[in-house]
Scaffold this active site. Structure first.
Site, PDB file in Angstrom:
ATOM      1  N   ARG A  48      29.561  40.756  36.050  1.00  0.00           N
ATOM      2  CA  ARG A  48      29.436  39.272  35.847  1.00  0.00           C
ATOM      3  C   ARG A  48      30.379  38.158  36.593  1.00  0.00           C
ATOM      4  O   ARG A  48      30.158  37.159  36.315  1.00  0.00           O
ATOM      5  CB  ARG A  48      29.564  39.324  34.124  1.00  0.00           C
ATOM      6  N   ALA A  51      54.861  47.292  32.521  1.00  0.00           N
ATOM      7  CA  ALA A  51      54.653  47.352  33.789  1.00  0.00           C
ATOM      8  C   ALA A  51      54.565  45.808  34.325  1.00  0.00           C
ATOM      9  O   ALA A  51      54.798  45.262  35.236  1.00  0.00           O
ATOM     10  CB  ALA A  51      53.805  48.083  34.340  1.00  0.00           C
ATOM     11  N   VAL A  54      47.408  44.874  26.766  1.00  0.00           N
ATOM     12  CA  VAL A  54      46.065  44.475  26.972  1.00  0.00           C
ATOM     13  C   VAL A  54      45.179  45.073  25.956  1.00  0.00           C
ATOM     14  O   VAL A  54      45.426  45.989  25.255  1.00  0.00           O
ATOM     15  CB  VAL A  54      45.714  44.976  28.421  1.00  0.00           C
ATOM     16  N   HIS A  68      63.703  65.677  57.284  1.00  0.00           N
ATOM     17  CA  HIS A  68      65.019  64.934  57.519  1.00  0.00           C
ATOM     18  C   HIS A  68      65.019  63.947  58.686  1.00  0.00           C
ATOM     19  O   HIS A  68      64.527  64.482  59.804  1.00  0.00           O
ATOM     20  CB  HIS A  68      66.128  66.070  57.680  1.00  0.00           C
TER      21      HIS A  68
END
Length: 482
Positions: free
Chosen positions: A36, A199, A288, A461
């Protein structure tokens, strides 16, 4: 007459929706997707992707402000042009938005433009899109279908989620922001209150602090990023406060007074005292909620719980032929969870052998603030709650050569093992690039790797990844470089 019958129709083109559509097409199912507002959904257009573009600008700003420590001298003063920072972020989203459209065409997936409503199992009616909440409607892509009635044996709801608003502190788009407004400020505020340290909240707090804004974070729970392991959360808080963030935990915003160009947040602490914080703006980042309204779910008797659609392990609702995936189907509300949930759902529909429900314990979580935070599996507290006999290993960034060379030596990796079986129960990280490192432990957990196999894995490494092995060795008293 246009063909309106499909094997599968997916409502919503966010990460869950469009990935599910692609997998459906790969499996030979005639597929359509309904959108939409914008292909790619919130994640691509207003969430995961554009925020990372903003945070990249913040990261470069942080490095520039410490150029002297790298032996570099920058002429003049580093300044952020808010219009250009926002424009770059929006440009990144626009590029990916076009990419989703390309993927739909490539996989021969029909795009239906409009707002869908379930009329009965197997049938939807698509009407005109409602007015978008944040900016003018994106141009309707060429070659899409429009309003009408469409049918499919399988209809998957992937409508995502939107910012949650607290009564009396509703966002107004001017002084009280959601992440929509925080992502495209017309000018940089001088001061900011961030309500919530999940977050979303902590990423915006980190971004605006890097841009020179005076930021105060207010969190109801005991720790910032409260879903994280407590030790990692406390470590991150120290680094964030060292960067200049003010953090109030076990506190809540009870009221917000609005002036013409500023707000005053009334903050109540656990001892019952109330303080007032004046700032240019407030970001509401208190979570949310799923987009379940106006879909016809209630009329069809689709079961919901606490604002989300109830599903089984394969995305099925209680009504045959109707499925749900992603944020609208409940936590964790993460894009990668939505994608995987969608693949499981469509593969089960298509009869793919060996499909099994998603193991929620193996879903990684990442927060892209400075310092980054990433985790998978059980925290130390959760493991103990389950009565597990555990081994815990830790390794500090300040003992790693690559981290020191990068000037990013403030961080930690923590691993949790079952003492009896050697099973990796959880991994938790804070520091530079841990959002990239965490996947190594996710793969290990998915393969049911034990500590012995990790100890015998050769890590290159010098890399940050060496710390992963050292943390495992530490859990068993065999750490080499600390």
């Amino acid at each position: 007459m246009a063909d309106t019958n499909y094997d599968v129709i997916i409502i919503g083109s966010g990460p869950g929706g469009y990935v599910t559509a692609i997998r459906a097409a790969q499996l030979g199912l005639k597929t359509a997707i309904v959108e939409r507002e914008h292909l790619g959904g919130i994640c691509l257009n207003w969430g995961c992707i554009p925020t990372k573009a903003l945070l990249r600008s913040a990261e470069i700003m942080d490095h520039a402000n410490h150029a002297k420590s790298f032996g570099l001298t920058l002429e003049g003063t580093m300044k952020a042009d808010v219009k250009d920072v926002v424009a770059r972020s929006r440009g990144v989203s626009a590029r990916l938005n076009g990419g989703v459209g390309f993927l739909m065409k490539k996989n021969k997936i029909d795009v239906i433009w409009g707002e869908a409503k379930l009329k009965k199992p197997g049938e939807i009616v698509v009407g005109k899109p409602s007015k978008p909440a944040v900016e003018p409607q994106h141009p309707v892509p060429k070659g899409v279908k429009g309003e009408g009635t469409y049918t499919a044996k399988h209809i998957i709801v992937a409508t995502g989620a939107r910012p949650r608003a607290l009564p009396g502190i509703e966002p107004d788009g001017k002084l009280i922001w959601t992440y929509f407004e925080a992502m495209k400020p017309s000018k940089m505020p001088k001061s900011l209150v961030v309500m919530g340290s999940g977050a979303i909240g902590i990423e915006f707090a980190s971004f605006y602090r890097s841009m020179g804004v005076d930021v105060t974070v207010v969190e109801l729970m005991k720790n910032v990023m409260p879903v994280e392991d407590e030790e990692i959360s406390k470590f991150a808080r120290k680094v964030l406060e060292k960067r200049g963030l003010k953090i109030l935990t076990e506190a809540k915003v009870t009221k917000v007074d609005k002036a013409s160009d500023s707000i005053t947040a009334h903050v109540e602490t656990k001892d019952g005292k109330t303080t007032q914080i004046k700032a240019d703006n407030l970001i509401s980042a208190v979570g949310v909620q799923g987009n379940i309204e106006n879909l016809g779910l209630e009329e069809l008797g689709v079961k919901t719980d606490r604002g989300c659609i109830v599903i089984d392990g394969y995305g099925k609702t209680n009504v045959p032929g109707i499925y749900a995936i992603g944020d609208v189907a409940g936590p964790p509300m993460l894009a990668h969870k939505a994608e995987h949930e969608g693949v499981i759902c469509i593969e089960k529909i298509a009869g793919v052998e060996g499909v099994h429900p998603m193991d929620h314990r193996k879903i990684p979580g990442c927060t892209y603030c400075n310092p980054q935070v990433a985790s998978v599996g059980l925290s130390e507290a959760k493991a103990k709650e389950q009565g597990r006999d555990i081994r815990v290993g830790r390794y500090q960034f300040n003992a790693n050569g690559k981290a020191i060379a990068l000037g990013e030596d403030n961080g930690m990796i923590k691993v949790i093992f079952d003492k009896k079986t050697g099973e990796l129960l959880g991994a938790h990280m804070v520091g530079a690039e841990v959002t990239e490192l965490i996947q190594g432990f996710v793969v290990a957990m998915n393969l049911e790797t034990t500590e012995e196999e990790l100890m015998h894995t050769i890590f290159p490494h010098p890399t940050l990844s060496e710390m992963m092995k050292e943390s495992v060795l530490d859990a068993y008293g065999r750490v080499l470089n600390a």
